[in-house]
Every structure is written in structure tokens, then in C-alpha cells.
Design a protein around this motif. Structure first.
Motif, PDB file in Angstrom:
ATOM      1  N   ILE A   1       0.841  -1.196   0.000  1.00 19.95           N
ATOM      2  CA  ILE A   1       0.000   0.000   0.000  1.00 19.95           C
ATOM      3  C   ILE A   1       0.879   1.250   0.000  1.00 19.95           C
ATOM      4  O   ILE A   1       1.771   1.394   0.836  1.00 19.95           O
ATOM      5  CB  ILE A   1      -0.938   0.009   1.223  1.00 19.95           C
ATOM      6  CG1 ILE A   1      -1.825  -1.241   1.205  1.00 19.95           C
ATOM      7  CG2 ILE A   1      -1.777   1.285   1.260  1.00 19.95           C
ATOM      8  CD1 ILE A   1      -2.588  -1.483   2.487  1.00 19.95           C
ATOM      9  N   ASP A   2       0.602   2.142  -0.940  1.00 16.64           N
ATOM     10  CA  ASP A   2       1.376   3.359  -1.156  1.00 16.64           C
ATOM     11  C   ASP A   2       0.627   4.562  -0.580  1.00 16.64           C
ATOM     12  O   ASP A   2      -0.378   4.977  -1.127  1.00 16.64           O
ATOM     13  CB  ASP A   2       1.602   3.522  -2.664  1.00 16.64           C
ATOM     14  CG  ASP A   2       2.300   4.801  -3.054  1.00 16.64           C
ATOM     15  OD1 ASP A   2       2.511   5.670  -2.193  1.00 16.64           O
ATOM     16  OD2 ASP A   2       2.639   4.932  -4.240  1.00 16.64           O
ATOM     17  N   ASN A   3       1.128   5.092   0.556  1.00 15.45           N
ATOM     18  CA  ASN A   3       0.571   6.307   1.143  1.00 15.45           C
ATOM     19  C   ASN A   3       1.617   7.418   1.077  1.00 15.45           C
ATOM     20  O   ASN A   3       1.884   8.099   2.059  1.00 15.45           O
ATOM     21  CB  ASN A   3       0.154   6.081   2.602  1.00 15.45           C
ATOM     22  CG  ASN A   3      -1.139   5.308   2.706  1.00 15.45           C
ATOM     23  OD1 ASN A   3      -1.924   5.257   1.766  1.00 15.45           O
ATOM     24  ND2 ASN A   3      -1.357   4.690   3.844  1.00 15.45           N
ATOM     25  N   VAL A   4       2.217   7.556  -0.088  1.00 14.02           N
ATOM     26  CA  VAL A   4       3.260   8.559  -0.309  1.00 14.02           C
ATOM     27  C   VAL A   4       2.712   9.579  -1.303  1.00 14.02           C
ATOM     28  O   VAL A   4       2.223   9.197  -2.367  1.00 14.02           O
ATOM     29  CB  VAL A   4       4.542   7.903  -0.867  1.00 14.02           C
ATOM     30  CG1 VAL A   4       5.601   8.936  -1.167  1.00 14.02           C
ATOM     31  CG2 VAL A   4       5.067   6.849   0.101  1.00 14.02           C
ATOM     32  N   PRO A   5       2.803  10.878  -0.988  1.00 16.99           N
ATOM     33  CA  PRO A   5       2.324  11.876  -1.957  1.00 16.99           C
ATOM     34  C   PRO A   5       3.164  11.829  -3.232  1.00 16.99           C
ATOM     35  O   PRO A   5       4.321  11.408  -3.211  1.00 16.99           O
ATOM     36  CB  PRO A   5       2.498  13.209  -1.226  1.00 16.99           C
ATOM     37  CG  PRO A   5       3.451  12.946  -0.127  1.00 16.99           C
ATOM     38  CD  PRO A   5       3.355  11.492   0.214  1.00 16.99           C
ATOM     39  N   ASP A   6       2.564  12.248  -4.344  1.00 18.51           N
ATOM     40  CA  ASP A   6       3.272  12.211  -5.627  1.00 18.51           C
ATOM     41  C   ASP A   6       4.462  13.159  -5.673  1.00 18.51           C
ATOM     42  O   ASP A   6       5.400  12.945  -6.425  1.00 18.51           O
ATOM     43  CB  ASP A   6       2.316  12.525  -6.780  1.00 18.51           C
ATOM     44  CG  ASP A   6       1.304  11.406  -6.986  1.00 18.51           C
ATOM     45  OD1 ASP A   6       1.615  10.248  -6.636  1.00 18.51           O
ATOM     46  OD2 ASP A   6       0.213  11.699  -7.496  1.00 18.51           O
ATOM     47  N   ASP A   7       4.433  14.224  -4.894  1.00 15.35           N
ATOM     48  CA  ASP A   7       5.564  15.155  -4.846  1.00 15.35           C
ATOM     49  C   ASP A   7       5.500  15.951  -3.555  1.00 15.35           C
ATOM     50  O   ASP A   7       4.611  15.755  -2.730  1.00 15.35           O
ATOM     51  CB  ASP A   7       5.590  16.091  -6.056  1.00 15.35           C
ATOM     52  CG  ASP A   7       4.306  16.892  -6.215  1.00 15.35           C
ATOM     53  OD1 ASP A   7       3.604  17.133  -5.227  1.00 15.35           O
ATOM     54  OD2 ASP A   7       4.007  17.289  -7.354  1.00 15.35           O
ATOM     55  N   GLY A   8       6.470  16.826  -3.358  1.00 15.03           N
ATOM     56  CA  GLY A   8       6.464  17.693  -2.191  1.00 15.03           C
ATOM     57  C   GLY A   8       7.298  17.208  -1.022  1.00 15.03           C
ATOM     58  O   GLY A   8       7.288  17.821   0.036  1.00 15.03           O
ATOM     59  N   LEU A   9       8.007  16.102  -1.197  1.00 13.87           N
ATOM     60  CA  LEU A   9       8.860  15.599  -0.123  1.00 13.87           C
ATOM     61  C   LEU A   9      10.324  15.724  -0.549  1.00 13.87           C
ATOM     62  O   LEU A   9      11.032  14.741  -0.706  1.00 13.87           O
ATOM     63  CB  LEU A   9       8.529  14.148   0.211  1.00 13.87           C
ATOM     64  CG  LEU A   9       7.134  13.874   0.763  1.00 13.87           C
ATOM     65  CD1 LEU A   9       6.945  12.392   1.048  1.00 13.87           C
ATOM     66  CD2 LEU A   9       6.866  14.687   2.017  1.00 13.87           C
ATOM     67  N   SER A  10      10.781  16.936  -0.732  1.00 15.74           N
ATOM     68  CA  SER A  10      12.158  17.173  -1.157  1.00 15.74           C
ATOM     69  C   SER A  10      13.066  17.285   0.060  1.00 15.74           C
ATOM     70  O   SER A  10      12.726  17.959   1.039  1.00 15.74           O
ATOM     71  CB  SER A  10      12.245  18.461  -1.973  1.00 15.74           C
ATOM     72  OG  SER A  10      11.488  18.327  -3.148  1.00 15.74           O
ATOM     73  N   ILE A  11      14.205  16.606  -0.005  1.00 17.30           N
ATOM     74  CA  ILE A  11      15.198  16.664   1.065  1.00 17.30           C
ATOM     75  C   ILE A  11      16.587  16.733   0.445  1.00 17.30           C
ATOM     76  O   ILE A  11      16.756  16.557  -0.758  1.00 17.30           O
ATOM     77  CB  ILE A  11      15.117  15.425   1.995  1.00 17.30           C
ATOM     78  CG1 ILE A  11      15.423  14.140   1.216  1.00 17.30           C
ATOM     79  CG2 ILE A  11      13.777  15.341   2.684  1.00 17.30           C
ATOM     80  CD1 ILE A  11      15.614  12.919   2.095  1.00 17.30           C
ATOM     81  N   ARG A  12      17.571  16.973   1.275  1.00 19.37           N
ATOM     82  CA  ARG A  12      18.970  16.836   0.866  1.00 19.37           C
ATOM     83  C   ARG A  12      19.457  15.546   1.505  1.00 19.37           C
ATOM     84  O   ARG A  12      19.306  15.342   2.703  1.00 19.37           O
ATOM     85  CB  ARG A  12      19.807  18.020   1.331  1.00 19.37           C
ATOM     86  CG  ARG A  12      19.513  19.279   0.522  1.00 19.37           C
ATOM     87  CD  ARG A  12      20.496  20.391   0.768  1.00 19.37           C
ATOM     88  NE  ARG A  12      21.887  20.063   0.565  1.00 19.37           N
ATOM     89  CZ  ARG A  12      22.512  19.979  -0.623  1.00 19.37           C
ATOM     90  NH1 ARG A  12      21.823  20.183  -1.718  1.00 19.37           N
ATOM     91  NH2 ARG A  12      23.786  19.696  -0.716  1.00 19.37           N
ATOM     92  N   GLY A  13      20.034  14.678   0.695  1.00 19.28           N
ATOM     93  CA  GLY A  13      20.509  13.411   1.227  1.00 19.28           C
ATOM     94  C   GLY A  13      21.323  12.652   0.208  1.00 19.28           C
ATOM     95  O   GLY A  13      21.541  13.108  -0.916  1.00 19.28           O
ATOM     96  N   ASP A  14      21.754  11.478   0.602  1.00 20.34           N
ATOM     97  CA  ASP A  14      22.507  10.572  -0.260  1.00 20.34           C
ATOM     98  C   ASP A  14      21.497   9.602  -0.880  1.00 20.34           C
ATOM     99  O   ASP A  14      21.029   8.683  -0.217  1.00 20.34           O
ATOM    100  CB  ASP A  14      23.553   9.826   0.569  1.00 20.34           C
ATOM    101  CG  ASP A  14      24.337   8.792  -0.218  1.00 20.34           C
ATOM    102  OD1 ASP A  14      24.195   8.733  -1.454  1.00 20.34           O
ATOM    103  OD2 ASP A  14      25.100   8.038   0.411  1.00 20.34           O
ATOM    104  N   SER A  15      21.143   9.824  -2.147  1.00 18.43           N
ATOM    105  CA  SER A  15      20.072   9.030  -2.760  1.00 18.43           C
ATOM    106  C   SER A  15      20.400   7.538  -2.788  1.00 18.43           C
ATOM    107  O   SER A  15      19.532   6.713  -2.538  1.00 18.43           O
ATOM    108  CB  SER A  15      19.734   9.546  -4.160  1.00 18.43           C
ATOM    109  OG  SER A  15      20.851   9.477  -4.999  1.00 18.43           O
ATOM    110  N   ASP A  16      21.661   7.171  -3.070  1.00 17.79           N
ATOM    111  CA  ASP A  16      22.019   5.746  -3.072  1.00 17.79           C
ATOM    112  C   ASP A  16      21.848   5.135  -1.686  1.00 17.79           C
ATOM    113  O   ASP A  16      21.323   4.030  -1.539  1.00 17.79           O
ATOM    114  CB  ASP A  16      23.458   5.546  -3.557  1.00 17.79           C
ATOM    115  CG  ASP A  16      23.634   5.851  -5.028  1.00 17.79           C
ATOM    116  OD1 ASP A  16      22.631   5.826  -5.774  1.00 17.79           O
ATOM    117  OD2 ASP A  16      24.781   6.111  -5.444  1.00 17.79           O
ATOM    118  N   GLY A  17      22.279   5.856  -0.660  1.00 15.54           N
ATOM    119  CA  GLY A  17      22.120   5.365   0.705  1.00 15.54           C
ATOM    120  C   GLY A  17      20.660   5.259   1.101  1.00 15.54           C
ATOM    121  O   GLY A  17      20.248   4.300   1.766  1.00 15.54           O
ATOM    122  N   LEU A  18      19.846   6.232   0.688  1.00 12.86           N
ATOM    123  CA  LEU A  18      18.413   6.185   0.990  1.00 12.86           C
ATOM    124  C   LEU A  18      17.737   5.015   0.281  1.00 12.86           C
ATOM    125  O   LEU A  18      16.875   4.349   0.866  1.00 12.86           O
ATOM    126  CB  LEU A  18      17.749   7.506   0.603  1.00 12.86           C
ATOM    127  CG  LEU A  18      18.104   8.696   1.495  1.00 12.86           C
ATOM    128  CD1 LEU A  18      17.655  10.002   0.846  1.00 12.86           C
ATOM    129  CD2 LEU A  18      17.482   8.537   2.876  1.00 12.86           C
TER     130      LEU A  18
END
Length: 171
Positions: free
Chosen positions: A113-130
Motif C-alpha cells: 500500500i502506497d501512502n506517499v504523496p506524488d511530490d512535495g517531499l524534497s530533502i537533501r541526502g545521499d540518494s544511493d544510501g536512501l
């Protein structure tokens, strides 16, 4: 005594590295096997075959990134490289991780089940690590949930924090 302690530590690190490498590579390999198996289970139209190839390409890319990271880790004798922080659209990243693991969940009869918004969750991070973090968490949820569902939720907590929750009906 100090030489024996250093040797013991080196062996411990090698065993840990082997265990980590096995765990990291098991998920994309399982996803690849599931995609191939479900694609070959019946004849499909060209668009479905194309989507399967796209999914396989993404999993192969993830395996390549994991392998390169593990090789870097081995070359650096277990020392960690600093994370590279960059803008990450967490909504897209989480949805991509869910899409890549959906075949594993469906193979076990689980609902993802996907309860994640389509956009608006911008962060600074290490995408590979995430990606590695959320793949491991969802993979464990799939592994230890025998029936029912797994829900991934994400939302802003305040101006500076986000909350990501993975819940399941397993142990």
C-alpha cells in the motif's frame, strides 16, 4: 596479543562484509527472478515485455551500484566514504523502491500500500544510501510478513522534518 587482536578484528570485518554483501545483493536478485518468472508465466503484449525489460534494467542498475559500493568498501578496508548530499525528491525515490519490490510482495500474496504523496517531499541526502535503506526495510517487511499488507507512508512533520513509516501485518 595486539597482533592477534588486530587479526581477529580483520577476520570479524571480513565476515561482516560478506554477510552485508550477501544481504544487499539478495533483494535485487530476487526481484529480477520474480520479474522474469512472472513475465514468462504467460504470453504478454509488447508493452508488457517492454515494461519488464525496464524493470530488469533498473534492478541491474541497482545491483551495479551496490556492487560498486561494496567494492569501494572492500578497497578502503572497511572505512566509510562520506555521503554525498544532494537534492532528493523522496516521493519519487520511495515510489521507485516500492515499484521495484512490488513483484516480491505480490509473489507472496501481500498487498503493498502506497501512502506517499506524488511530490512535495524534497530533502537533501545521499540518494544511493536512501535507496539501500528503504529497500532493506521493505525487503525485511516482505520477508517477515506471511499474509496481509505492507504500508509505506510519508509526510512532512514540520518545516524541517519528514516522517516515513513502514508498517506491516507480520511479526
Amino acid at each position: 596479543d595486539s597482533m592477534l587482536a588486530r587479526l581477529d578484528e580483520a577476520f570479524r570485518r571480513e565476515r561482516q562484509f560478506t554477510a552485508d554483501a550477501s544481504h544487499e545483493l539478495r533483494t535485487p536478485l530476487s526481484a529480477i527472478q520474480t520479474i522474469i518468472g512472472s513475465t514468462l508465466a504467460r504470453r504478454r503484449d509488447p508493452a508488457e515485455y517492454e515494461q519488464a525489460l525496464i524493470d530488469l534494467s533498473q534492478e541491474a542498475g541497482r545491483m551495479r551500484t551496490l556492487t560498486e559500493g561494496l567494492l569501494d568498501l572492500a578497497r578502503n578496508d572497511g572505512s566509510t566514504q562520506p555521503a554525498k548530499f544532494e537534492p532528493v525528491e523522496l516521493s519519487v525515490l520511495l515510489k521507485d523502491v516500492m515499484d521495484s519490490l512490488r513483484p516480491l510482495a505480490e509473489e507472496k500474496g501481500l498487498k503493498l500500500i502506497d501512502n506517499v504523496p506524488d511530490d512535495g517531499l524534497s530533502i537533501r541526502g545521499d540518494s544511493d544510501g536512501l535507496i539501500r535503506l528503504f529497500v532493506n526495510l521493505l525487503d525485511n517487511a516482505i520477508k517477515y510478513t506471511e499474509q496481509g499488507s505492507i504500508t509505506l507512508s510519508a509526510h512532512p512533520k514540520d518545516d524541517k522534518q519528514l516522517t516515513v513509516t513502514i508498517s506491516d501485518t507480520g511479526v
